[in-house]
Structure formats: C-alpha cells, structure tokens
Enzyme design. Structure first.
Site, short mmCIF file in Angstrom:
data_model
loop_
_atom_site.label_atom_id
_atom_site.label_comp_id
_atom_site.label_asym_id
_atom_site.label_seq_id
_atom_site.Cartn_x
_atom_site.Cartn_y
_atom_site.Cartn_z
N ASN A 9 -15.51 -9.54 4.77
CA ASN A 9 -14.31 -8.95 5.35
C ASN A 9 -14.58 -7.46 5.52
O ASN A 9 -14.51 -6.70 4.55
CB ASN A 9 -13.12 -9.20 4.41
CG ASN A 9 -11.86 -8.49 4.85
OD1 ASN A 9 -11.80 -7.97 5.98
ND2 ASN A 9 -10.85 -8.46 3.99
N LYS A 11 -12.85 -5.34 6.99
CA LYS A 11 -11.61 -4.54 7.06
C LYS A 11 -11.70 -3.59 8.26
O LYS A 11 -12.34 -3.92 9.25
CB LYS A 11 -11.35 -3.83 5.73
CG LYS A 11 -11.42 -4.81 4.56
CD LYS A 11 -10.88 -4.28 3.27
CE LYS A 11 -11.00 -5.36 2.21
NZ LYS A 11 -10.44 -4.92 0.92
N HIS A 95 -3.93 -11.81 3.51
CA HIS A 95 -4.67 -10.86 2.68
C HIS A 95 -3.67 -9.92 2.01
O HIS A 95 -2.66 -9.55 2.61
CB HIS A 95 -5.67 -10.07 3.55
CG HIS A 95 -6.60 -9.25 2.72
ND1 HIS A 95 -6.22 -8.06 2.16
CD2 HIS A 95 -7.87 -9.48 2.31
CE1 HIS A 95 -7.24 -7.57 1.45
NE2 HIS A 95 -8.24 -8.42 1.52
N GLU A 97 -3.64 -6.86 1.50
CA GLU A 97 -3.36 -5.62 2.22
C GLU A 97 -2.32 -5.85 3.31
O GLU A 97 -1.51 -4.98 3.61
CB GLU A 97 -4.66 -5.03 2.78
CG GLU A 97 -5.49 -4.40 1.67
CD GLU A 97 -7.00 -4.41 1.89
OE1 GLU A 97 -7.45 -4.60 3.03
OE2 GLU A 97 -7.73 -4.23 0.89
N GLU A 167 -7.56 -13.78 -4.74
CA GLU A 167 -7.92 -12.36 -4.81
C GLU A 167 -6.88 -11.60 -5.64
O GLU A 167 -5.83 -11.21 -5.11
CB GLU A 167 -7.96 -11.75 -3.40
CG GLU A 167 -9.02 -12.35 -2.52
CD GLU A 167 -9.44 -11.38 -1.42
OE1 GLU A 167 -10.63 -11.07 -1.37
OE2 GLU A 167 -8.59 -10.93 -0.66
N GLY A 173 -11.10 -3.77 -4.13
CA GLY A 173 -11.50 -2.40 -3.81
C GLY A 173 -11.43 -1.44 -5.00
O GLY A 173 -11.49 -0.23 -4.82
N SER A 208 -13.87 -7.05 -5.55
CA SER A 208 -15.02 -6.31 -6.09
C SER A 208 -16.23 -7.20 -6.40
O SER A 208 -16.93 -6.98 -7.39
CB SER A 208 -14.61 -5.49 -7.31
OG SER A 208 -13.61 -4.56 -6.97
P1 PGA Z 1 -13.42 -5.86 -2.17
O1 PGA Z 1 -12.37 -6.53 -1.15
O2 PGA Z 1 -14.62 -6.77 -2.24
O3 PGA Z 1 -13.73 -4.53 -1.56
O4 PGA Z 1 -12.73 -5.75 -3.48
C1 PGA Z 1 -12.18 -7.92 -1.15
C2 PGA Z 1 -11.13 -8.26 -0.13
O5 PGA Z 1 -10.17 -7.50 0.02
O6 PGA Z 1 -11.22 -9.29 0.55
#
Ligand code: PGA
Length: 246
Positions: A9, A11, A95, A97, A167, A173, A208
């Site tokens: 992803n 983003k 997601h 976010e 998640e 993140g 992460s």
């Molecule tokens: P990250 O994001 O690996 O940077 O923690 C995972 C995600 O949001 O899908």
C-alpha cells in the site's frame, strides 16, 4: 490454507519515476506468495503495465480506495468498474486512514466492499482497533462490529472470495508492530467468525511490517500474509517481506 498474499500500500507516495524504479528493483524470483501493488490512482495503469511486463502470474495490482457508487454525478470518485477496466484485481476498503481521516463509517465501508465485489474485484477489507479501544479491552468487540457491518449489508455469503486485513490502528506507521501473539489472537477470532459462514479467506496482518519482523508474524497459524505501508516503498525491503511469506 489460503495461498499467502503480500500487498503493498503505497498510500499517497511516489511519482511516475518512483513506480518505474520500484519495478526495476523488485525481485520476485523464488517467491511463492501472491503479491499485489496498490499505487495512487494516477499510476494505476502504469503499474498494471509494469506488473504485466514482469511476467509473473503472482503479481497483480490493486486500488487503495473505491467508490460505493456505480456511476454518475460523484465528483472525485472512482468506480469499481473503472478500476477493473484499468486492470486492477483488488481494492482496499475500510483502511483506518479512510475511516478516521475521511470519516468513513462501517456502513459506507460495507457498501464499498459490495461495490468492489459486484464489479468482480477482490475487496481487501481492513479492520482494527485504536490503542484506546485495546486498552479498554474492547479489541474483539470492535473487530466484530466492523465485520458485522459487512454481513448486515451484503450477507455472510459475501465473505467468499475476499481478503481481510487486520490492522491495529496503533501499529500503522508507528514502527510499533503488534506482537505475533497479539496478531494471532485477533486473526484466530476473525478466522472463527468467517468460519461460521463456512468461508476461509486469506487474513493479512498490517501495521509496521518490515523485513525484520515479517517471518515471526507469518509463522503464526492464522496469519496468511501482510498489508505493507511504509516498507513497501523500498522494493528491496518489500522483496524480503514477500520472500518471508513463502
Ligand atoms: P505501515 O502501514 O506498514 O506503514 O504501518 C500499513 C498500512 O497502513 O496498510
């Protein structure tokens, strides 16, 4: 057991040059897992083309979001049919976010899930709790409610042919990964919930994930792969995660 799946992803990162360089550095030789790359919308077709050139049947492309609507006056939206038309196989829905920054409710996520399925895409539906919810001991209730919204809208049968990603919001993140045991506990719960509907879907862990922690997560019985954000921007690091998945 579902085949392992590792999803990148990106983003809102990268540009045309980045996408080109990524595929030059990606090395899927010997990788058993299925792999999907989810770039920002404008680069979707470029990435579909690059993935096609790699000639690996294991590599496909997904979108990071999809409209709940089919077509019409919805400025700024992208329909599931359009994504399929551009060569996407997957669409991420729900997601965290999108849920937190853009106010997407579980009901809207369920509609997006159904729209993606209806157009022949494979939805990757994300669920997960915040740190506050975890500390209050509400993790499984939160996951349960997020899953139930899909069942209420589309029925338990609709779990067939989809991907679920757990998640934990506090791990996205932040560099703070759930321990393999914490992730496994929730994956087992999701597996059982979906199992009640007689369905076995790939269950991805996200939050992460990096080359250094992927193997320990994948060693858990109910973790079938990963949804990778930050570490998917480094093709070599991402290759390492794909290798760890099988
Ligand atoms: P990250 O994001 O690996 O940077 O923690 C995972 C995600 O949001 O899908």
């Amino acid at each position: 057991m579902p085949n392992p799946l590792v999803v990148a992803n990106w983003k809102m990162n990268g540009d045309r040059a980045f996408a080109g360089a990524f595929f030059s550095a990606l090395d899927l030789s010997g990788v058993v897992a299925d792999v999907a790359i989810c770039p920002p919308f404008p680069y979707l077709m470029q990435v579909v083309e690059s993935a096609g050139k790699m000639g690996s049947g294991k590599l496909s492309v997904g979108a990071q979001n999809v409209s709940a609507e089919e077509a019409g006056a919805f400025t700024g939206e992208v329909s599931a049919d359009m994504l399929g038309d551009c060569g996407a196989r997957y669409a991420i829905v729900g997601h965290s976010e999108r849920r937190t920054l853009y106010g997407e409710s579980s009901e809207l996520v369920a509609k997006k899930f159904a729209a993606a399925k209806g157009a022949g895409l494979v939805p990757i539906i994300c669920v997960g709790e915040t740190l506050e919810e975890r500390e209050a001991g509400r993790t499984l209730d939160v996951i349960s409610a997020q899953l139930q919204a899909v069942v209420d809208h589309a029925g338990a049968e609709s779990w067939r042919g989809v991907v679920v990603a757990y998640e934990p919001v506090w791990a996205i993140g932040t560099g703070k990964t759930a321990t393999p045991e914490q992730a496994q506990e929730v994956h087992r719960f999701i597996r059982e919930r979906l199992g009640e509907a007689g369905v076995e879907t790939p269950l991805l862990y996200g939050g992460s994930v990096k080359g250094s922690n992927a193997a320990a997560l994948f060693a858990q019985q109910d973790i079938d792969g990963a949804l990778v954000g930050g570490a998917s921007l480094d093709a070599k690091e991402f290759t390492g995660i794909c290798r760890a998945a099988g």
